[in-house]
Design a protein around this motif. Structure first.
Motif, PDB file in Angstrom:
ATOM      1  N   MET A  30       0.816  -1.237   0.070  1.00 20.97           N
ATOM      2  CA  MET A  30       0.001   0.026  -0.145  1.00 20.97           C
ATOM      3  C   MET A  30       0.987   1.059   0.051  1.00 20.97           C
ATOM      4  O   MET A  30       1.914   1.409   0.598  1.00 20.97           O
ATOM      5  N   SER A  31       0.633   2.331  -0.782  1.00 27.47           N
ATOM      6  CA  SER A  31       1.113   3.409  -0.549  1.00 27.47           C
ATOM      7  C   SER A  31       0.488   4.309   0.421  1.00 27.47           C
ATOM      8  O   SER A  31      -0.421   4.139   1.207  1.00 27.47           O
ATOM      9  N   TRP A  32       1.455   5.538   0.508  1.00 25.24           N
ATOM     10  CA  TRP A  32       0.763   6.590   1.533  1.00 25.24           C
ATOM     11  C   TRP A  32      -0.483   6.766   1.237  1.00 25.24           C
ATOM     12  O   TRP A  32      -1.528   6.889   2.398  1.00 25.24           O
ATOM     13  N   PRO A  33      -1.126   7.187   0.177  1.00 23.51           N
ATOM     14  CA  PRO A  33      -2.471   7.608   0.132  1.00 23.51           C
ATOM     15  C   PRO A  33      -3.474   6.566   0.328  1.00 23.51           C
ATOM     16  O   PRO A  33      -4.593   6.825   0.825  1.00 23.51           O
ATOM     17  N   ASP A  34      -3.277   5.232   0.155  1.00 22.43           N
ATOM     18  CA  ASP A  34      -3.989   4.148   0.355  1.00 22.43           C
ATOM     19  C   ASP A  34      -4.058   3.928   1.882  1.00 22.43           C
ATOM     20  O   ASP A  34      -5.335   3.854   2.326  1.00 22.43           O
ATOM     21  N   LEU A  35      -2.897   4.243   2.607  1.00 21.26           N
ATOM     22  CA  LEU A  35      -3.033   4.092   4.153  1.00 21.26           C
ATOM     23  C   LEU A  35      -3.898   5.337   4.563  1.00 21.26           C
ATOM     24  O   LEU A  35      -4.531   5.180   5.453  1.00 21.26           O
ATOM     25  N   GLU A  36      -3.591   6.398   4.279  1.00 23.46           N
ATOM     26  CA  GLU A  36      -4.144   7.735   4.660  1.00 23.46           C
ATOM     27  C   GLU A  36      -5.754   7.394   4.611  1.00 23.46           C
ATOM     28  O   GLU A  36      -6.373   7.714   5.382  1.00 23.46           O
ATOM     29  N   ARG A  37      -6.129   7.043   3.542  1.00 26.46           N
ATOM     30  CA  ARG A  37      -7.728   6.791   3.124  1.00 26.46           C
ATOM     31  C   ARG A  37      -8.166   5.855   4.052  1.00 26.46           C
ATOM     32  O   ARG A  37      -9.377   6.149   4.730  1.00 26.46           O
ATOM     33  N   VAL A  38      -7.309   4.831   4.501  1.00 26.44           N
ATOM     34  CA  VAL A  38      -7.778   3.755   5.240  1.00 26.44           C
ATOM     35  C   VAL A  38      -7.765   4.426   6.856  1.00 26.44           C
ATOM     36  O   VAL A  38      -8.886   4.135   7.424  1.00 26.44           O
ATOM     37  N   LEU A  39      -6.921   5.008   7.106  1.00 26.44           N
ATOM     38  CA  LEU A  39      -6.880   5.663   8.436  1.00 26.44           C
ATOM     39  C   LEU A  39      -8.012   6.688   8.565  1.00 26.44           C
ATOM     40  O   LEU A  39      -8.835   6.609   9.719  1.00 26.44           O
ATOM     41  N   LEU A  40      -8.339   7.287   7.485  1.00 26.09           N
ATOM     42  CA  LEU A  40      -9.550   8.675   7.791  1.00 26.09           C
ATOM     43  C   LEU A  40     -10.774   7.623   7.684  1.00 26.09           C
ATOM     44  O   LEU A  40     -11.650   8.068   8.674  1.00 26.09           O
ATOM     45  N   LEU A  41     -10.861   6.736   7.156  1.00 21.08           N
ATOM     46  CA  LEU A  41     -12.263   6.171   7.210  1.00 21.08           C
ATOM     47  C   LEU A  41     -12.321   5.402   8.564  1.00 21.08           C
ATOM     48  O   LEU A  41     -13.353   5.359   8.981  1.00 21.08           O
ATOM     49  N   ARG A  42     -11.166   4.672   8.992  1.00 25.04           N
ATOM     50  CA  ARG A  42     -11.357   3.996  10.423  1.00 25.04           C
ATOM     51  C   ARG A  42     -11.639   5.182  11.310  1.00 25.04           C
ATOM     52  O   ARG A  42     -12.527   5.081  12.379  1.00 25.04           O
ATOM     53  N   ARG A  43     -11.014   6.237  11.408  1.00 24.10           N
ATOM     54  CA  ARG A  43     -11.474   7.429  12.335  1.00 24.10           C
ATOM     55  C   ARG A  43     -12.948   7.744  12.227  1.00 24.10           C
ATOM     56  O   ARG A  43     -13.385   7.829  13.078  1.00 24.10           O
ATOM     57  N   GLU A  44     -13.360   7.841  11.073  1.00 31.13           N
ATOM     58  CA  GLU A  44     -14.912   8.092  10.926  1.00 31.13           C
ATOM     59  C   GLU A  44     -15.619   7.195  11.484  1.00 31.13           C
ATOM     60  O   GLU A  44     -16.723   7.365  12.171  1.00 31.13           O
ATOM     61  N   ARG A  45     -15.216   5.770  11.238  1.00 29.31           N
ATOM     62  CA  ARG A  45     -16.096   4.695  11.775  1.00 29.31           C
ATOM     63  C   ARG A  45     -16.324   4.876  13.259  1.00 29.31           C
ATOM     64  O   ARG A  45     -17.154   4.706  14.070  1.00 29.31           O
TER      65      ARG A  45
END
Length: 109
Positions: free
Chosen positions: A87-102
């Protein structure tokens, strides 16, 4: 993720962990060689920095998040849509933001 921390601090920490675990040039060359041997175009050495999706739990832990196996599997699938194991940084960042929202949504409920 620790909801008390600011999102900016969590992302800085996550980016630091990502940078520390990004694959070396030699590892990227090996991944490209595997692609070429399968008849695919190389993409790693010339592409953005990547880390192994297997290290996603480490990034989450470093940012204060404890995730169970089922949720981790779903997050890995989001971070690694092509199933290559990186995974690239943008992939990871997207996942972290989604996780935080959840997590924020669960906390409100």
């Amino acid at each position: 993720m620790v909801l008390g921390q600011s999102n900016g601090n969590q992302m800085e920490l996550a980016q630091s962990v990502f940078s520390n675990h990004a694959l070396s040039r030699e590892a990227l060359e090996e991944l490209d060689l595997e692609l070429v041997q399968r008849g695919e175009a190389p993409m790693y050495v010339a592409g953005p920095a990547v880390m192994l999706t297997a290290d996603l739990r480490l990034v989450l832990a470093k940012t204060g998040d404890s995730v169970d196996g089922k949720d981790l599997f779903q997050l890995v699938q989001l971070a690694d849509a092509d199933g290559r194991g990186t995974m690239s940084w943008p992939d990871l960042e997207r996942v972290l933001l989604l996780r935080r929202e959840r997590l924020q949504k669960e906390q409100r409920e």
